[in-house]
Structures are given as C-alpha cells and as structure tokens.
Design an enzyme around this catalytic site. Structure first.
Site, short mmCIF file in Angstrom:
data_model
loop_
_atom_site.label_atom_id
_atom_site.label_comp_id
_atom_site.label_asym_id
_atom_site.label_seq_id
_atom_site.Cartn_x
_atom_site.Cartn_y
_atom_site.Cartn_z
N SER A 28 -4.01 11.14 -5.87
CA SER A 28 -3.48 9.81 -5.60
C SER A 28 -2.92 9.20 -6.88
CB SER A 28 -4.57 8.89 -5.04
OG SER A 28 -4.11 7.56 -5.10
N HIS A 53 -0.30 12.09 -3.14
CA HIS A 53 -0.71 10.98 -2.29
C HIS A 53 -0.19 9.67 -2.87
CE1 HIS A 53 -3.46 9.30 0.77
NE2 HIS A 53 -3.76 8.36 -0.12
N ASP A 55 -0.21 5.67 -2.35
CA ASP A 55 -0.90 4.55 -1.70
C ASP A 55 -0.06 3.29 -1.74
OD1 ASP A 55 -3.51 5.59 -0.93
OD2 ASP A 55 -3.83 5.89 -3.07
N MET A 57 0.25 -0.53 -0.69
CA MET A 57 -0.62 -1.65 -0.30
C MET A 57 0.17 -2.95 -0.31
SD MET A 57 -3.89 -0.75 -2.63
CE MET A 57 -4.65 0.87 -2.62
N HIS A 86 0.58 7.06 2.23
CA HIS A 86 -0.51 6.35 2.92
C HIS A 86 -0.19 4.87 2.95
CE1 HIS A 86 -5.10 5.22 2.76
NE2 HIS A 86 -4.53 4.86 3.90
N MET A 88 -0.98 1.28 3.69
CA MET A 88 -2.04 0.30 3.95
C MET A 88 -1.36 -1.05 4.06
SD MET A 88 -4.84 1.87 1.36
CE MET A 88 -3.58 2.78 0.50
N MET A 157 -10.97 7.35 5.99
CA MET A 157 -11.26 6.64 4.73
C MET A 157 -12.75 6.75 4.45
SD MET A 157 -8.43 5.59 3.48
CE MET A 157 -9.19 4.79 2.08
N ASP A 195 -10.38 10.25 1.93
CA ASP A 195 -9.78 9.47 0.85
C ASP A 195 -10.76 8.41 0.37
OD1 ASP A 195 -8.10 8.05 -0.81
OD2 ASP A 195 -6.69 7.43 0.76
#
Ligand code: DX5
Ligand code: ZN
Length: 236
Positions: A28, A53, A55, A57, A86, A88, A157, A195
């Site tokens: 990540s 990965h 992330d 957000m 990913h 979020m 998660m 994760d």
C-alpha cells in the site's frame, strides 16, 4: 535437493508447490514517501510486488484524505504491476470512470458506501476492469455472498479503514474462511484479500485462514529491506 511431496495423484517438488500456493502481496503506497512516489513504486516493483495497492480516501466515508485519480495517473507509467485501487469514498460509482482512465486494473469499493452494488460492479466490469468489494470489520461476511459471482476479490478489512499502521483485528480473519468456503461451495473463483496490520508476524495467521492476497503498507515500505519484506509475506 528439492524434497518430493505428494500432489494430485503424483509427486512434485516442495519448491514448486510453494510457488503454487504463495500469498500474493499488494504493497500500500499510503505508507510510502510521497515526495518520491515514482521511486517508491519502482522499489516495490523490483522487490516482486504482485499488485500495487492505492488507498483513496475522501474524508467522508473515512476520517482521512489521501490522493485521487490525478496522482494514480501520474505514477502509472513507472510500473507494469497491476494497480489495485481501494476506494474508501462515499457513493464510489460517481468516480469509477476517473479511476479507469487513471489506469486501474482492479477497482475495489466498499459495500457500505454504495446503494446500488450490482450495477456498480457491472459498470466496472463492462469497462474491462476487475471489480471487487470490501467490507469493514463490523460488516458480516454473508453481506458479500449475493455478489460473489461478479467479484474478482473480496477485500476483508482487518482494521477500521482510514489509517495505516494500525493493529490487525484477528476476529476479522474468520470472515476469510467463510467467504472462501462459500465460493468453493458454489464453484466460484474469488480471491480474498486482507488489509490492515499485516506484517511478517500477522501474515502467518492470514495465510492459515486462506488469504490469497495481503495488503501491507508499513510492513513493506517502512521495512529496512523492501524486497525481503515482500518475499517474507509471500512465503508466510
Ligand atoms: C487502511 C488502508 C490500508 C493501509 C494499510 O484504511 O486501506 O491499505 O494502508 O496499512 P498498514 O499495512 O500499515 O496497516
Ligand atoms: Zn487499502
């Protein structure tokens, strides 16, 4: 010498068997040095990362803001390793096209964040990208069962999403076993990814639960030897 072990009616070398069953690793970049992202991406590429990965957000679905499609697009030319995005974010389907254009190979969104899940998965798949669903620690494994036939991965998660460097919640690994069992029962090939809080110590528990892909941020990018850290997770 490579030891022979029984496999599928015959015998194979232990090294061969290990290659078949290694856990894949998705470092990540949330834990990388943002001032040198391209170098960091190349470091994990050379270190044998199976995915990268990313992330995303939004400060709404999770209490933190990271980066968006412009950053992903900027680092895309620096590696051929598949981008595991990913999301979020609240109502992620509003933004799928941006991440497809940025070069995502897999888009994972949260089941808790999207009201129309099946059409959202179809939207990603129709664009030629693999689609995956993620569940937070408080969401039951069974919640993903209706969508299993559309999924490349289920991302379980193992921490509350939002921040790197947290401790793994071991109870979440029970969900991995349930999802793997349900997929097997229905003859579906769905990968299960975990994760949060995965490092050289916790990776063994994840592997024992049947995890196919592990995400690791601090466990890889903050390790003294990135390649060795990736290898250790793959062989857990
Ligand atoms: C958390 C993110 C994770 C995070 C993992 O919300 O989804 O991908 O970067 O970080 P570590 O491996 O440090 O727990
Ligand atoms: Zn993540």
């Amino acid at each position: 010498m490579d030891m022979r072990v029984p496999f599928s009616g015959g015998t194979v070398g232990r090294r061969f068997l290990r290659r078949l069953f290694v856990m894949k690793v998705s470092p990540s970049v949330l834990a990388c040095d943002f001032a040198h992202m391209a170098d960091e991406i190349q470091k994990v590429t050379q270190g044998g990362a199976d995915y990268i990965h990313l992330d995303v957000m939004d400060g709404n679905f999770v209490p933190n803001i990271s980066f968006g499609p412009a950053v992903i697009k900027a680092i895309r030319p620096y590696t051929d390793v598949p981008f595991d995005v990913h999301l979020m974010v609240e109502r992620p389907s509003r933004y799928f096209q941006d991440y497809l254009d940025a070069g995502a190979d897999n888009i994972t969104f949260h089941l808790e964040a999207e009201p129309y899940i099946a059409p959202a998965l179809d939207q990603i798949r129709k664009a030629g990208c693999s689609a995956s669903l993620s569940i937070k620690p408080g969401t039951e494994a069974e919640a993903v069962f209706p969508y299993l036939d559309k999924l490349y991965m289920v991302l379980v998660m193992t921490v509350e999403p939002g921040f790197g460097g947290q401790k793994l919640i071991p109870e979440c690994l029970e969900k991995v076993k349930k999802i793997k069992a349900e997929a097997k029962r229905r003859g579906l090939k769905v990968l299960v990814e975990v994760d949060g809080g995965i490092n050289s110590e916790t990776a063994h528990e994840a592997a024992a639960a049947g995890v196919d892909v592990c995400v690791a941020g601090t466990g890889v990018f903050r390790a003294p030897d990135v390649a060795a850290a990736i290898k250790e997770l793959q062989n857990a």
